[in-house]
Motif scaffolding. Structure first.
Motif, PDB file in Angstrom:
ATOM      1  N   ARG A  50       2.824  11.761  10.977  1.00 26.04           N
ATOM      2  CA  ARG A  50       2.945  12.001   9.536  1.00 26.04           C
ATOM      3  C   ARG A  50       2.442  10.798   8.747  1.00 26.04           C
ATOM      4  O   ARG A  50       1.668  10.925   7.787  1.00 26.04           O
ATOM      5  CB  ARG A  50       4.407  12.287   9.188  1.00 26.04           C
ATOM      6  N   ASP A  51       2.849   9.592   9.154  1.00 30.07           N
ATOM      7  CA  ASP A  51       2.403   8.378   8.456  1.00 30.07           C
ATOM      8  C   ASP A  51       0.905   8.165   8.632  1.00 30.07           C
ATOM      9  O   ASP A  51       0.194   7.776   7.688  1.00 30.07           O
ATOM     10  CB  ASP A  51       3.166   7.160   8.972  1.00 30.07           C
ATOM     11  N   ARG A  52       0.454   8.433   9.840  1.00 31.22           N
ATOM     12  CA  ARG A  52      -0.975   8.235  10.093  1.00 31.22           C
ATOM     13  C   ARG A  52      -1.795   9.226   9.271  1.00 31.22           C
ATOM     14  O   ARG A  52      -2.869   8.876   8.736  1.00 31.22           O
ATOM     15  CB  ARG A  52      -1.246   8.420  11.586  1.00 31.22           C
ATOM     16  N   SER A  53      -1.318  10.439   9.129  1.00 31.84           N
ATOM     17  CA  SER A  53      -2.026  11.447   8.339  1.00 31.84           C
ATOM     18  C   SER A  53      -2.066  11.042   6.863  1.00 31.84           C
ATOM     19  O   SER A  53      -3.087  11.237   6.189  1.00 31.84           O
ATOM     20  CB  SER A  53      -1.326  12.804   8.501  1.00 31.84           C
ATOM     21  N   ARG A  54      -0.985  10.481   6.365  1.00 38.87           N
ATOM     22  CA  ARG A  54      -0.943  10.040   4.965  1.00 38.87           C
ATOM     23  C   ARG A  54      -1.951   8.919   4.727  1.00 38.87           C
ATOM     24  O   ARG A  54      -2.618   8.872   3.680  1.00 38.87           O
ATOM     25  CB  ARG A  54       0.456   9.567   4.609  1.00 38.87           C
ATOM     26  N   MET A  55      -2.051   8.019   5.713  1.00 39.47           N
ATOM     27  CA  MET A  55      -3.001   6.922   5.543  1.00 39.47           C
ATOM     28  C   MET A  55      -4.441   7.435   5.614  1.00 39.47           C
ATOM     29  O   MET A  55      -5.285   7.052   4.807  1.00 39.47           O
ATOM     30  CB  MET A  55      -2.765   5.864   6.634  1.00 39.47           C
ATOM     31  N   GLY A  94      -5.838   9.198   2.514  1.00 29.88           N
ATOM     32  CA  GLY A  94      -6.022   8.408   1.298  1.00 29.88           C
ATOM     33  C   GLY A  94      -4.915   8.566   0.294  1.00 29.88           C
ATOM     34  O   GLY A  94      -5.081   8.196  -0.878  1.00 29.88           O
ATOM     35  N   GLN A  95      -3.776   9.107   0.730  1.00 23.87           N
ATOM     36  CA  GLN A  95      -2.666   9.284  -0.199  1.00 23.87           C
ATOM     37  C   GLN A  95      -2.064   7.948  -0.629  1.00 23.87           C
ATOM     38  O   GLN A  95      -1.472   7.853  -1.691  1.00 23.87           O
ATOM     39  CB  GLN A  95      -1.576  10.153   0.454  1.00 23.87           C
ATOM     40  N   ILE A  96      -2.206   6.941   0.225  1.00 28.66           N
ATOM     41  CA  ILE A  96      -1.627   5.630  -0.089  1.00 28.66           C
ATOM     42  C   ILE A  96      -2.764   4.719  -0.560  1.00 28.66           C
ATOM     43  O   ILE A  96      -3.685   4.403   0.199  1.00 28.66           O
ATOM     44  CB  ILE A  96      -0.929   5.042   1.131  1.00 28.66           C
ATOM     45  N   LEU A 133       0.171   0.171   1.814  1.00 26.71           N
ATOM     46  CA  LEU A 133      -0.687   0.399   2.969  1.00 26.71           C
ATOM     47  C   LEU A 133      -0.375  -0.592   4.094  1.00 26.71           C
ATOM     48  O   LEU A 133      -0.285  -0.221   5.282  1.00 26.71           O
ATOM     49  CB  LEU A 133      -2.158   0.299   2.555  1.00 26.71           C
ATOM     50  N   GLU A 134      -0.178  -1.848   3.696  1.00 24.35           N
ATOM     51  CA  GLU A 134       0.150  -2.883   4.685  1.00 24.35           C
ATOM     52  C   GLU A 134       1.517  -2.598   5.326  1.00 24.35           C
ATOM     53  O   GLU A 134       1.696  -2.748   6.543  1.00 24.35           O
ATOM     54  CB  GLU A 134       0.148  -4.256   4.015  1.00 24.35           C
ATOM     55  N   ARG A 135       2.457  -2.174   4.479  1.00 24.63           N
ATOM     56  CA  ARG A 135       3.791  -1.881   4.991  1.00 24.63           C
ATOM     57  C   ARG A 135       3.753  -0.720   5.985  1.00 24.63           C
ATOM     58  O   ARG A 135       4.403  -0.756   7.036  1.00 24.63           O
ATOM     59  CB  ARG A 135       4.714  -1.532   3.833  1.00 24.63           C
ATOM     60  N   MET A 136       2.936   0.286   5.665  1.00 27.53           N
ATOM     61  CA  MET A 136       2.856   1.444   6.546  1.00 27.53           C
ATOM     62  C   MET A 136       2.149   1.093   7.854  1.00 27.53           C
ATOM     63  O   MET A 136       2.509   1.610   8.932  1.00 27.53           O
ATOM     64  CB  MET A 136       2.146   2.600   5.841  1.00 27.53           C
TER      65      MET A 136
END
Length: 246
Positions: A81-86, A89-91, A97-100
């Motif tokens: 899920r996190d990888r898909s958000r990154m 381009g949602q973040i 971005l660094e935190r994720m």
């Protein structure tokens, strides 16, 4: 005690039947199959406990593996899920971005740790299942062998019981017409000695196998034919015949 010589001789037939019955009863209670049956039944009882304990271990490890699988899938789902958000381009905030990215690294480590734990549980479960399977095979082997032994034992018991019935049927006619006092003495001695009457053969007691000395033989030789003679050593009734060597 006095008893007709014919009745005394008949005691030998009764004694032979009683001796045969005693042999059959001993044989029935000491069949060769019985020792192995006892050993296998004891092992089977222990095996039942071992199977129960092994099954508990397998069940517990199965639950533990299910839980480990679920935990791995949950963390992988979060990572995807996190990888898909990154990737989508949602973040856009650099700090977010660094935190994720740090979180993804942490999730990877967490997945690796969980998978190692999961693998360890799987290995333990496999070993436990193999142990349980081995115990089950041994139990089946014991049950099969016990079935064979019990069948053989029961078959022999039937044969022995049939022989005992024949001996019992023959004993009634053998004791018919015997004096009560003679039979009472015989039965008392049989209860005490196992054999109540024995043949005096070649100057030897057939009950205790003692060879009678000259004085005892002289006493027996001079005794009336209807006198009931007792062995001075074992006290059994001694039946005199032409084989006695008097």
């Amino acid at each position: 005690m006095k008893a007709d010589p014919t009745h005394q001789h008949a005691l030998l037939d009764v004694a032979a039947l009683d001796s045969r019955a005693a042999q059959l009863r001993h044989q029935r209670s000491h069949l060769p199959e019985m020792a192995e049956i006892s050993t296998l039944e004891a092992e089977r009882t222990q095996l039942t406990d071992q199977v129960r304990d092994a099954r508990i271990v397998v069940d517990d490890l199965t639950v533990e593996q299910t839980r480990a699988d679920r935990e791995v899938e949950q963390v992988k789902t979060r990572r995807e899920r996190d990888r898909s958000r990154m990737d989508s381009g949602q973040i856009t905030n650099p700090k977010d971005l660094e935190r994720m990215q740090h979180e993804l690294v942490s999730l990877e480590r967490r997945i690796s740790t969980l998978e190692d734990a999961e693998l360890e549980v799987m290995e333990k479960l496999e070993e436990a299942q193999q142990l349980l399977a081995g115990l089950g095979i041994r139990a089946e082997d014991i049950d099969a062998r016990l079935a064979e032994l019990v069948a053989a034992r029961d078959e022999k018991r039937v044969e022995i019981d049939r022989a005992l019935e024949e001996v019992s049927a023959a004993r009634g006619p053998a004791t018919e017409g015997m004096p009560e006092d003679l039979m009472a003495l015989y039965e008392r001695l049989r209860e005490q000695k196992g054999i109540g009457a024995a043949l005096l053969r070649s100057r030897q007691c057939g009950g205790c196998n003692m060879t009678l000395d000259a004085s005892e033989l002289s006493r027996i030789r001079s005794a009336p034919a209807d006198e009931v003679i007792r062995c001075e050593e074992c006290q059994r009734i001694l039946v005199r015949t032409d084989e006695s060597g008097l």
